[in-house]
Design a protein around this motif. Sequence first.
Motif, mmCIF file in Angstrom:
data_model
loop_
_atom_site.group_PDB
_atom_site.id
_atom_site.type_symbol
_atom_site.label_atom_id
_atom_site.label_comp_id
_atom_site.label_asym_id
_atom_site.label_seq_id
_atom_site.Cartn_x
_atom_site.Cartn_y
_atom_site.Cartn_z
ATOM 1 N N TYR B 137 -19.286 3.019 -1.590
ATOM 2 C CA TYR B 137 -18.092 2.986 -0.754
ATOM 3 C C TYR B 137 -17.979 1.664 0.002
ATOM 4 O O TYR B 137 -16.895 1.105 0.130
ATOM 5 C CB TYR B 137 -18.095 4.165 0.229
ATOM 6 N N VAL B 138 -19.114 1.170 0.487
ATOM 7 C CA VAL B 138 -19.082 -0.098 1.215
ATOM 8 C C VAL B 138 -18.577 -1.220 0.309
ATOM 9 O O VAL B 138 -17.692 -1.988 0.676
ATOM 10 C CB VAL B 138 -20.475 -0.436 1.787
ATOM 11 N N GLU B 141 -14.797 -0.904 -0.529
ATOM 12 C CA GLU B 141 -13.880 -1.374 0.506
ATOM 13 C C GLU B 141 -14.035 -2.872 0.735
ATOM 14 O O GLU B 141 -13.094 -3.523 1.170
ATOM 15 C CB GLU B 141 -14.148 -0.640 1.816
ATOM 16 N N LEU B 142 -15.205 -3.385 0.437
ATOM 17 C CA LEU B 142 -15.437 -4.818 0.618
ATOM 18 C C LEU B 142 -14.492 -5.631 -0.261
ATOM 19 O O LEU B 142 -14.088 -6.729 0.098
ATOM 20 C CB LEU B 142 -16.898 -5.132 0.270
ATOM 21 N N LEU B 144 -11.505 -4.979 -0.825
ATOM 22 C CA LEU B 144 -10.146 -4.897 -0.308
ATOM 23 C C LEU B 144 -9.771 -6.123 0.512
ATOM 24 O O LEU B 144 -8.681 -6.675 0.352
ATOM 25 C CB LEU B 144 -10.083 -3.645 0.564
ATOM 26 N N ILE B 145 -10.696 -6.550 1.378
ATOM 27 C CA ILE B 145 -10.353 -7.611 2.333
ATOM 28 C C ILE B 145 -10.070 -8.943 1.630
ATOM 29 O O ILE B 145 -9.017 -9.544 1.857
ATOM 30 C CB ILE B 145 -11.464 -7.741 3.393
ATOM 31 N N TYR B 148 -6.832 -8.768 -0.122
ATOM 32 C CA TYR B 148 -5.738 -8.784 0.861
ATOM 33 C C TYR B 148 -5.388 -10.215 1.260
ATOM 34 O O TYR B 148 -4.219 -10.605 1.293
ATOM 35 C CB TYR B 148 -6.180 -7.960 2.073
ATOM 36 N N PHE B 149 -6.421 -11.015 1.490
ATOM 37 C CA PHE B 149 -6.164 -12.408 1.855
ATOM 38 C C PHE B 149 -5.641 -13.207 0.661
ATOM 39 O O PHE B 149 -4.747 -14.036 0.807
ATOM 40 C CB PHE B 149 -7.440 -13.061 2.404
ATOM 41 N N GLY B 152 -2.092 -12.246 0.295
ATOM 42 C CA GLY B 152 -1.298 -12.508 1.488
ATOM 43 C C GLY B 152 -1.180 -13.977 1.849
ATOM 44 O O GLY B 152 -0.178 -14.396 2.423
ATOM 45 N N ILE B 153 -2.207 -14.779 1.556
ATOM 46 C CA ILE B 153 -2.129 -16.187 1.944
ATOM 47 C C ILE B 153 -1.627 -17.049 0.794
ATOM 48 O O ILE B 153 -0.769 -17.901 0.978
ATOM 49 C CB ILE B 153 -3.511 -16.690 2.424
ATOM 50 N N THR B 163 1.014 -7.447 -0.155
ATOM 51 C CA THR B 163 -0.388 -7.293 0.222
ATOM 52 C C THR B 163 -0.588 -6.077 1.120
ATOM 53 O O THR B 163 -1.569 -5.348 0.993
ATOM 54 C CB THR B 163 -0.943 -8.587 0.839
ATOM 55 N N ILE B 164 0.367 -5.824 2.015
ATOM 56 C CA ILE B 164 0.229 -4.642 2.872
ATOM 57 C C ILE B 164 0.336 -3.379 2.034
ATOM 58 O O ILE B 164 -0.401 -2.409 2.222
ATOM 59 C CB ILE B 164 1.311 -4.654 3.972
ATOM 60 N N LEU B 168 -2.556 -0.552 1.892
ATOM 61 C CA LEU B 168 -2.307 0.830 2.329
ATOM 62 C C LEU B 168 -2.476 1.807 1.169
ATOM 63 O O LEU B 168 -3.073 2.864 1.328
ATOM 64 C CB LEU B 168 -0.916 0.951 2.944
ATOM 65 N N LEU B 171 -6.135 2.231 0.527
ATOM 66 C CA LEU B 171 -6.849 2.946 1.582
ATOM 67 C C LEU B 171 -6.523 4.431 1.613
ATOM 68 O O LEU B 171 -7.373 5.242 1.967
ATOM 69 C CB LEU B 171 -6.541 2.326 2.937
#
Lengths: 484, 521
Positions: B137-138, B141-142, B144-145, B148-149, B152-153, B163-164, B168, B171
Amino acid sequence: MPINIPQIDYAAILPELLTGGMALLIMLVTPFIPGNRRYYTGYLALLGVIGAAIATYAGFAKEVTTFSGLYTTDFFSTAMKLVFLLGSFLVILLSDNFTRLLKLPAGEYYSLILFATLGMMMMASANDLIVFFIGLEIMSVALYVLAGIRRVDLKSNEASLKYFFLGAFATGFVVFGIAFIYGATGTTSLSHVFDISLYKFPNSGLYLMIGGALLLIGLAFKMASFPFHMWVPDVYEGAPTAVTAFMSSGPKAAAIAILARVFIFAFGEQTAVIAPIFWVLSVTTMFVGNLTAISQSNVKRMLAYSSIAHAGYMMIAFVAASGEAVSAVAFYILCYTVMNIGAFAVLIIVESKSDGDNQLASFTGLGRRHPILGAAMALFLISLAGIPPTAGFFAKFYLFKAAILKGHILLTVIAVINSLISVYYYLRVVVVMFMIDTETEFRPVTYPSALYVALVIAVMAVLALGILPSYFFPFDQPMLVPFG
Amino acid sequence: MEQYILTIIIAIPILGILLMMPVSRKAESTLKGIAFATSFIAFVVSLYLYFMFDSSTAEMQFAVKIPWITSLGISYNIGIDGISLWLFILTTFLSWLSIWSSWNAIKDRLKGYLISLLLLEVGMLGVFMSLDLFLFYVFWELMLIPMYFLIGIWGGTNKIYATIKFVLFTLVGSLLMLVAIIVLYVIHYNSTGFYTFDLAQISALAISAKAQLWLFAAFALAFAIKVPMFPFHTWLPDAHVQAPTAGSVILAGVLLKMGTYGFLRFCIPLFPDAFVQYIPIISVLAIIGIIYGALVAMVQKDVKSLVAFSSVSHLGFVMIGITALNIQGMQGSIIQMVNHGISTGALFLIVGMIYERRHTRLIADLGGIFTSMPVWTTFFIIVALSSIGLPFTNGFVGEFLILLGTFKANVVYAVFAATGMVLAAAYMLWMLQRVVYGKITREENRNLTDINLREKLILIPLVILIFWIGIYPSTFFKPMEKSIESLLKTVEIAKGRTEIVRPEGVTFTADVSNIIEEEGD
């Protein structure tokens, strides 16, 4: 008639003596320091906090009950005190910059922070409702003044007044609750209340429950839980940011400490009667905090609502009401303290560069101009949202585990849905920092050294508590054994 | 030493991140060099796994179990088997290529970009090797971040929305899965008296049929969103179209496989009974995905979103192969996961190359590229044909096996799924025709420079793999056979259970041998 002098164990209250003593010392020396140098008292305050922390740590796991059973230091109180002291330590570092810039009465400011910390420590160690009440008042009165420490600022005044009126009202409920509990059991000692609870309160169960409910109202107010949360956004927004950082972590932790002692320990099996109330409070607090936070355009207000939401998560522990749940909520408040104060530290830096503006827009371009500062803020927000590998995730996991162990799956599902909602508004700040291009350049930031130290500590703590939590927190033994 | 090889591989990108941290933002060539070197070394070391892999066993290999938080039963428990081996290597391979592919594409905040890519690699590798639910699980989710960047960037015009939405959607599933993981953990504690997140030990539990249905649903939702299965696919086109090229490659190449891998690694061994019961629903959704994805792909104006929708269709094939629950279907599914990573990864790279030159991906703006970029066109055609599933390419092997397996299990499903291959030919060839052939309608397309050596070197290994898997797939099938057999065995037992008894709310015994004996009687 012979008078029994109660046995006094000074070693047991050494941390409190150091904190309170340092607060008095600061008040004493302040008049002898020239007005523009008074912020140096911050170093004294730091010294006091560090000394108290060492004293607390040295007495770890020594179970002492002293002052005729009024005061107890045990595993739980020691752990909670370390959390308070960590919070105060970080807040003092956060305050350094602004006590200089705003020409605040620095001596009073730092001694009030120490007094508030002293109050919290008394609440954590109280084995008697009267001692708890004295602790609560020491903490609250100090906080009322702290909220309004910027006398020239109208918003700060408003915050102070609101907090004082509503706080005094809540305190009334606490006293009323204590009276009912005394009426039901004939004692204010938590150990005695527990002893009596073993007999299932043949005649006075109802009064005890009324007393418990009234006490809960007062503490829910301090914890910023729905429906006693109305004061939170205005007071948090109006108070100086460093004070807000303090108010959103310390008093919450203290309220949790005493809630655990009263409802999980002293009320014995009667806790089951109160649990549904906690269930409702927890769910409504989470939803109100998270849903309202979405519509905030001011980061400080957003953090205020997020603080309400986190109070809701912490309430889950009281629904589960087990030794494990107490450990879980203690760990949660530890993590919340570091990540929340960390977020406020970044907010202070941003504010100081945008003339006190803490709108979301003032974060625009932070990630581009100051990647490290932006990354630190992103880390705190991700942790607040509960995404691994941060402290916030592990805290939530541990709390959910305690809840599911007691069969509260629905409550856990509601809590994760709330985490999901919270991701939206936390990440919106990250979006603004990193993903929106701006024409107006974010002005260069010079890190005030104390703030920088606080930031580094918070970042490391968030990562360390997320990745190697077992080095900092005992997961193998319950903090407070319920039902005896 | 040998058992720590997985740890070494995952440590290499972490080392890369640490090395990059102190380097100045301006020293772009140093940063690129570190990222390229670490991702390449990770790939080379991961190839070693194939040579050391023992194909004669279904056991977890290179397994390591180190306590992490002892009192909570959390451990660093890793290992790979035939199911994860190729996906693991695919991850290091595509990470390396996608870092290489962004050599000139990313001009803004390069340091953050490369760190994000390496962090993403860490997360992906972690997911494929975790045998501890908490650790899994860690890592899950790792991922994801950084993604996301990345979107998003460095994404396109509508990047923030995309990205949002991505975060979502992901998650929703994974948080409910977290609850299910903790419930499993508590069930294990209540029945054995000690805490563990060890996948093998939790799989051995007797979980009541009713609880299985709920827990399976929570896990399956998380994986179905990631796959993505219809109707949870709506985040995918947005994320793909907005992501930078490397992000799209990783997203299509590896992240989507997390979903299908999750079904194989977690859903089936943990909840075999529930899986058998859910098969009709999953199959129908997979078929809808196949046909719907293909039909929507056909009408896309943007090449990238065409490829994105084709992914929905292809992953539908993978899912239908899994639900066939026979050796052909499973083999087909796993090889198709790898195929999709190679072919779709290559397609995104190819689209990225034309985008760097033309700054558009609209089919209407292209056309007649063949005359100006013959080498690029050749690569494009080969990869597109492999995506359609032409014989002698990898796509054929995967889809053929999947259809064969499905046919054995359920003829109706197979017939419907097969239409997906026909539709794939339709949308791919039509798109090729409009993009590379025909007259040059825009002057900008006349003088495009063909792909350079670096771009050729990126595409060549992908094309080699396309033909390798297409012509001699046994290299790839051999290591996975035993693992698939043992997985199927657990399902067979469950199948027998549900067909014979099928009681509501009765606890099934987890003791495998008992049931076989009973059946034998």
